[in-house]
Design an enzyme around this catalytic site. Structure first.
Site, short mmCIF file in Angstrom:
data_model
loop_
_atom_site.label_atom_id
_atom_site.label_comp_id
_atom_site.label_asym_id
_atom_site.label_seq_id
_atom_site.Cartn_x
_atom_site.Cartn_y
_atom_site.Cartn_z
N ASP A 56 0.78 -1.25 0.00
CA ASP A 56 0.00 0.00 0.00
C ASP A 56 0.81 1.30 0.00
OD1 ASP A 56 -1.85 -1.98 0.28
OD2 ASP A 56 -2.83 -1.20 2.05
N ASP A 99 -4.69 -0.66 -1.53
CA ASP A 99 -6.00 -0.45 -0.96
C ASP A 99 -6.84 0.08 -2.12
OD1 ASP A 99 -7.02 -0.89 1.62
OD2 ASP A 99 -7.04 1.26 2.10
N HIS A 153 -10.68 0.91 -2.65
CA HIS A 153 -12.05 0.94 -2.12
C HIS A 153 -13.06 1.55 -3.09
CE1 HIS A 153 -10.50 -0.18 1.78
NE2 HIS A 153 -9.77 0.91 1.89
N LYS A 155 -7.16 -4.85 -2.62
CA LYS A 155 -8.02 -5.29 -1.50
C LYS A 155 -8.91 -4.14 -1.03
CE LYS A 155 -4.31 -4.22 1.54
NZ LYS A 155 -4.85 -2.88 1.86
N CYS A 171 -2.31 -2.64 7.65
CA CYS A 171 -2.19 -3.62 6.56
C CYS A 171 -0.92 -4.43 6.62
CB CYS A 171 -2.34 -2.92 5.22
SG CYS A 171 -4.07 -2.46 4.94
C1 VGL Z 1 -4.83 0.87 5.77
C2 VGL Z 1 -6.14 2.09 7.19
C3 VGL Z 1 -7.20 1.97 6.34
C4 VGL Z 1 -3.49 0.29 5.45
C5 VGL Z 1 -5.91 0.74 4.90
O1 VGL Z 1 -3.17 0.11 4.25
O2 VGL Z 1 -2.72 0.02 6.41
N1 VGL Z 1 -4.96 1.53 6.91
N2 VGL Z 1 -7.07 1.29 5.20
ZN ZN Z 2 -8.46 1.33 3.57
#
Ligand code: VGL
Ligand code: ZN
Length: 204
Positions: free
Chosen positions: A15, A57, A59, A101, A146
């Site tokens: 990420d 990430d 979404h 994801k 993550c």
């Molecule tokens: C993450 C918070 C919300 C991460 C993803 O990639 O660690 N943290 N969504």
């Molecule tokens: Zn997230």
């Protein structure tokens, strides 16, 4: 075991996206500072012919992961947005395998790479089996979400893990969260290394 059957190592970069770096909507303090180190790891893995995997990430708008939907996070990493792009300084090779994801709008917190899929729908687990990968070197963002969740799942699925401690950063909603996360990963069986380990052959 024959050499050709040996399971190999891969680098997994978690990420490293604009929204998790300074200026982004869910910026991890110093999130961009790890990028030069990650680029060194990328060069090392490529030089040694080892796979580079990269999670993101990803979404949909209206996800229950966001505050507006009852979650705890501001909107971030919306599919196709600038914030969801990998940071421009990250030297991702064309051969890097992207896994995404957080795609399911009804599911809030898919923090783990084991909840991610490739562009053609393979899970991380399927990808590791197919590529005969037995050991992941993990770096990226965020240590306490993550990265932690991915490392713990990798270990519980029977793969070994080295956490690259100079190439992770955490959110630390509560002070000390990242430190605690690192301790948890180690007690679950993760080894640790940093860039100085490359010369001594950590990443064969
Ligand atoms: C993450 C918070 C919300 C991460 C993803 O990639 O660690 N943290 N969504
Ligand atoms: Zn997230």
């Amino acid at each position: 075991m024959e050499k050709s059957m040996r399971r190999s190592s891969a680098l997994l970069i978690v990420d490293v996206q604009n929204d998790f770096c300074p200026g982004g909507s869910l910026a991890v303090p110093g999130g961009d500072l790890i990028i030069p180190v990650i680029n060194q790891y990328i060069r090392f893995f490529r030089k040694n012919g080892l796979p580079v995997l990269v999670s993101r990430d990803w979404h949909p708008s209206g996800s229950v992961h966001f505050t507006a939907g009852g979650g705890i996070w501001p909107e971030h990493c919306l599919q196709g947005s600038e914030g969801a792009r990998f940071h421009p300084d990250l030297d991702l090779p064309d051969t890097a395998v992207i896994i995404s994801k957080g795609i399911d709008p009804e599911r809030d917190d898919s923090y783990s790479g084991f909840q991610a899929v490739t562009e053609d729908g393979k899970t991380l687990h399927e990808l590791l089996v197919e590529k005969r990968i037995g050991h992941l070197f993990v770096c990226g963002l965020a240590t306490d979400y993550c990265v932690k969740s991915t490392v713990l799942d990798t270990l519980s699925h029977g793969f070994s893990v080295t956490l690259l401690t100079d190439a992770i950063r955490g959110v630390d909603l509560k002070p000390g969260d990242s430190k605690k996360a690192i301790a948890e990963m180690i007690s679950a069986g993760a080894e640790t290394a940093d860039i100085s380990g490359l010369e001594t052959g950590c990443c064969d």
